[in-house]
Motif scaffolding. Structure first.
Motif, mmCIF file in Angstrom:
data_model
loop_
_atom_site.group_PDB
_atom_site.id
_atom_site.type_symbol
_atom_site.label_atom_id
_atom_site.label_comp_id
_atom_site.label_asym_id
_atom_site.label_seq_id
_atom_site.Cartn_x
_atom_site.Cartn_y
_atom_site.Cartn_z
ATOM 1 N N LEU A 154 -4.284 4.366 2.197
ATOM 2 C CA LEU A 154 -4.617 4.360 3.613
ATOM 3 C C LEU A 154 -3.998 5.588 4.285
ATOM 4 O O LEU A 154 -2.810 5.850 4.133
ATOM 5 C CB LEU A 154 -4.062 3.079 4.248
ATOM 6 C CG LEU A 154 -4.251 2.830 5.740
ATOM 7 C CD1 LEU A 154 -5.734 2.766 6.100
ATOM 8 C CD2 LEU A 154 -3.552 1.528 6.156
ATOM 9 N N VAL A 155 -4.836 6.341 5.002
ATOM 10 C CA VAL A 155 -4.361 7.464 5.816
ATOM 11 C C VAL A 155 -4.673 7.131 7.269
ATOM 12 O O VAL A 155 -5.800 6.744 7.599
ATOM 13 C CB VAL A 155 -5.033 8.789 5.421
ATOM 14 C CG1 VAL A 155 -4.636 9.903 6.393
ATOM 15 C CG2 VAL A 155 -4.653 9.191 3.997
ATOM 16 N N LEU A 156 -3.668 7.278 8.133
ATOM 17 C CA LEU A 156 -3.802 6.872 9.525
ATOM 18 C C LEU A 156 -3.513 8.032 10.471
ATOM 19 O O LEU A 156 -2.607 8.829 10.230
ATOM 20 C CB LEU A 156 -2.813 5.742 9.840
ATOM 21 C CG LEU A 156 -2.975 4.455 9.037
ATOM 22 C CD1 LEU A 156 -1.760 3.543 9.253
ATOM 23 C CD2 LEU A 156 -4.253 3.730 9.447
ATOM 24 N N MET B 223 0.810 -1.217 0.000
ATOM 25 C CA MET B 223 0.000 0.000 0.000
ATOM 26 C C MET B 223 0.845 1.269 0.000
ATOM 27 O O MET B 223 2.012 1.259 0.382
ATOM 28 C CB MET B 223 -0.890 0.033 1.246
ATOM 29 C CG MET B 223 -2.111 -0.838 1.202
ATOM 30 S SD MET B 223 -3.065 -0.636 2.740
ATOM 31 C CE MET B 223 -4.683 -1.151 2.146
ATOM 32 N N THR B 224 0.202 2.377 -0.390
ATOM 33 C CA THR B 224 0.734 3.705 -0.130
ATOM 34 C C THR B 224 -0.001 4.234 1.098
ATOM 35 O O THR B 224 -1.235 4.341 1.095
ATOM 36 C CB THR B 224 0.507 4.650 -1.323
ATOM 37 O OG1 THR B 224 1.294 4.182 -2.435
ATOM 38 C CG2 THR B 224 0.925 6.073 -0.986
ATOM 39 N N VAL B 225 0.756 4.513 2.149
ATOM 40 C CA VAL B 225 0.178 4.852 3.453
ATOM 41 C C VAL B 225 0.672 6.217 3.907
ATOM 42 O O VAL B 225 1.837 6.574 3.718
ATOM 43 C CB VAL B 225 0.562 3.788 4.514
ATOM 44 C CG1 VAL B 225 -0.014 4.139 5.880
ATOM 45 C CG2 VAL B 225 0.079 2.402 4.073
ATOM 46 N N VAL B 226 -0.226 6.972 4.523
ATOM 47 C CA VAL B 226 0.134 8.251 5.152
ATOM 48 C C VAL B 226 -0.109 8.122 6.650
ATOM 49 O O VAL B 226 -1.195 7.718 7.080
ATOM 50 C CB VAL B 226 -0.712 9.417 4.610
ATOM 51 C CG1 VAL B 226 -0.325 10.725 5.309
ATOM 52 C CG2 VAL B 226 -0.553 9.556 3.100
ATOM 53 N N GLU B 227 0.903 8.463 7.434
ATOM 54 C CA GLU B 227 0.731 8.559 8.881
ATOM 55 C C GLU B 227 0.789 10.037 9.246
ATOM 56 O O GLU B 227 1.794 10.706 9.015
ATOM 57 C CB GLU B 227 1.816 7.787 9.627
ATOM 58 C CG GLU B 227 1.630 7.841 11.140
ATOM 59 C CD GLU B 227 2.764 7.191 11.923
ATOM 60 O OE1 GLU B 227 2.637 7.090 13.153
ATOM 61 O OE2 GLU B 227 3.789 6.816 11.301
ATOM 62 N N ILE B 228 -0.296 10.549 9.817
ATOM 63 C CA ILE B 228 -0.352 11.966 10.162
ATOM 64 C C ILE B 228 0.260 12.191 11.539
ATOM 65 O O ILE B 228 -0.111 11.543 12.513
ATOM 66 C CB ILE B 228 -1.802 12.483 10.145
ATOM 67 C CG1 ILE B 228 -2.479 12.169 8.806
ATOM 68 C CG2 ILE B 228 -1.826 13.992 10.396
ATOM 69 C CD1 ILE B 228 -3.938 12.557 8.763
ATOM 70 N N THR C 279 -0.898 19.359 2.241
ATOM 71 C CA THR C 279 -0.767 18.255 1.289
ATOM 72 C C THR C 279 -0.069 17.099 1.994
ATOM 73 O O THR C 279 1.154 17.096 2.150
ATOM 74 C CB THR C 279 0.026 18.680 0.042
ATOM 75 O OG1 THR C 279 -0.644 19.786 -0.583
ATOM 76 C CG2 THR C 279 0.133 17.534 -0.947
ATOM 77 N N LEU C 280 -0.848 16.141 2.448
ATOM 78 C CA LEU C 280 -0.305 15.010 3.204
ATOM 79 C C LEU C 280 0.488 14.072 2.298
ATOM 80 O O LEU C 280 1.460 13.449 2.728
ATOM 81 C CB LEU C 280 -1.442 14.234 3.871
ATOM 82 C CG LEU C 280 -2.442 15.053 4.701
ATOM 83 C CD1 LEU C 280 -3.520 14.133 5.268
ATOM 84 C CD2 LEU C 280 -1.738 15.816 5.804
ATOM 85 N N ALA C 281 0.041 13.964 1.055
ATOM 86 C CA ALA C 281 0.657 13.138 0.014
ATOM 87 C C ALA C 281 0.093 13.646 -1.305
ATOM 88 O O ALA C 281 -0.910 14.371 -1.310
ATOM 89 C CB ALA C 281 0.317 11.669 0.222
ATOM 90 N N PRO C 282 0.705 13.302 -2.427
ATOM 91 C CA PRO C 282 0.125 13.714 -3.712
ATOM 92 C C PRO C 282 -1.343 13.312 -3.808
ATOM 93 O O PRO C 282 -1.726 12.205 -3.406
ATOM 94 C CB PRO C 282 0.991 12.963 -4.726
ATOM 95 C CG PRO C 282 2.314 12.802 -4.041
ATOM 96 C CD PRO C 282 1.977 12.564 -2.601
ATOM 97 N N ALA C 283 -2.162 14.202 -4.311
ATOM 98 C CA ALA C 283 -3.611 13.982 -4.348
ATOM 99 C C ALA C 283 -3.984 12.677 -5.050
ATOM 100 O O ALA C 283 -3.457 12.366 -6.125
ATOM 101 C CB ALA C 283 -4.290 15.158 -5.050
ATOM 102 N N GLY C 284 -4.872 11.916 -4.419
ATOM 103 C CA GLY C 284 -5.404 10.697 -5.019
ATOM 104 C C GLY C 284 -4.432 9.533 -5.103
ATOM 105 O O GLY C 284 -4.654 8.608 -5.888
ATOM 106 N N THR C 285 -3.379 9.534 -4.285
ATOM 107 C CA THR C 285 -2.372 8.464 -4.375
ATOM 108 C C THR C 285 -2.394 7.488 -3.211
ATOM 109 O O THR C 285 -1.849 6.390 -3.315
ATOM 110 C CB THR C 285 -0.953 9.056 -4.465
ATOM 111 O OG1 THR C 285 -0.661 9.776 -3.251
ATOM 112 C CG2 THR C 285 -0.821 9.979 -5.661
ATOM 113 N N ALA C 286 -2.983 7.865 -2.100
ATOM 114 C CA ALA C 286 -2.898 7.044 -0.887
ATOM 115 C C ALA C 286 -3.991 5.980 -0.834
ATOM 116 O O ALA C 286 -5.145 6.231 -1.191
ATOM 117 C CB ALA C 286 -2.974 7.922 0.351
#
Length: 275
Positions: free
Chosen positions: A154-156, A73-78, A145-152
């Protein structure tokens, strides 16, 4: 003379199991490998004994599996903070997926934001397991911008909502929605305020019903709720930092709060609808 072989129930079972094993070898093996990478990350030597001791309260494997995590996955951890979950996510995704750490920026000033960013950068540089983590800038209550738009996928966010207040939560949910693919998941773990409790007395705890309403207002649909991180011993009659690991009251009633353990937490799975 023809010899007729009769398949008994036992031999049929043997053939069925063999077929299942073949299917596993060619199909589910990839999925198992992805999940084994998560287990290996949780058990890794790069994690301190102190951090591993929190697993019994934070249930990282069960929590991430509930959110649908896998290592491609592509994941973002805030706001990874001290990197407790980063220690698990980074090696679990390394080589197959992608991890963005949306962290407070270094403003060049002597403030919390800059110190937090510098400390995280120092941690990421300390071990090769973090070598593929990419940091982005997250500013509370401002569009980020947490990550490039529409790429993640999962955001956690783990135990952060109470820091951002209502306006901040609403904005971060909008930011998460923008970062996610259609069908992507927003996973939220947060200290849970018992319904009807006084938020001032129970500081650090957040209303589950309000959180759900805020996520829906940002466009998400509630997919599932879990009690993985529930703790019925926590009655939230104090500030959340009174409990471990912070133990804000020091030695005062320490054994009492250790016996309660970490806070009661909501675990919510939201989905960005497919168009």
């Amino acid at each position: 003379m023809k010899i007729i072989k009769t398949l008994t129930a036992a031999s049929l079972l043997t053939l069925t199991l063999a077929g299942a094993q073949t299917a596993y070898a060619h199909g589910d093996k990839e999925h198992a490998t992805k999940m084994n990478q998560l287990s290996a990350a949780i058990a890794g030597d790069h994690r301190s004994d102190k951090n591993k001791a929190r697993d019994m309260y934070r249930h990282p494997k069960e929590t991430l599996e509930f959110f649908g995590f896998h290592s491609a996955m592509t994941v973002v951890e805030i706001t990874p903070g001290g990197g407790w979950y980063t220690e698990i996510l980074a090696p679990a995704l390394k080589g197959k997926g992608k991890l963005y750490g949306a962290q407070y920026p270094d403003t060049g000033e002597d403030n919390y934001f800059s110190k937090s960013r510098k400390n995280l950068e120092k941690k990421l540089a300390s071990n090769a397991v973090f070598s593929e983590v990419e940091l982005t800038d997250f500013v509370p209550r401002k569009e980020s911008t947490l990550a490039p738009a529409g790429t993640a996928d999962l955001v956690l966010t783990f135990r952060n909502l109470h820091n951002w207040k209502d306006a901040g939560v609403e904005q971060v949910f909008k930011d998460a929605y923008k970062a996610l693919k259609a069908g992507g998941v927003l996973g939220v773990v947060e200290h849970r305020l018992p319904e009807g409790s006084d938020p001032e007395k129970s500081r650090g705890y957040v209303s589950q019903s309000k959180t759900i309403a805020q996520a829906k207002a940002a466009g998400f649909k509630l997919a599932a709720k879990s009690e993985i991180n529930a703790n019925p011993k926590d009655l939230a009659q104090y500030k959340v930092w009174t409990l471990p690991p912070a133990l804000a009251n020091g030695e005062k009633d320490k054994e009492k709060y250790l016996a309660i353990g970490e806070s009661d937490r909501m675990t919510l799975k939201f989905v960005k609808p497919k168009k």
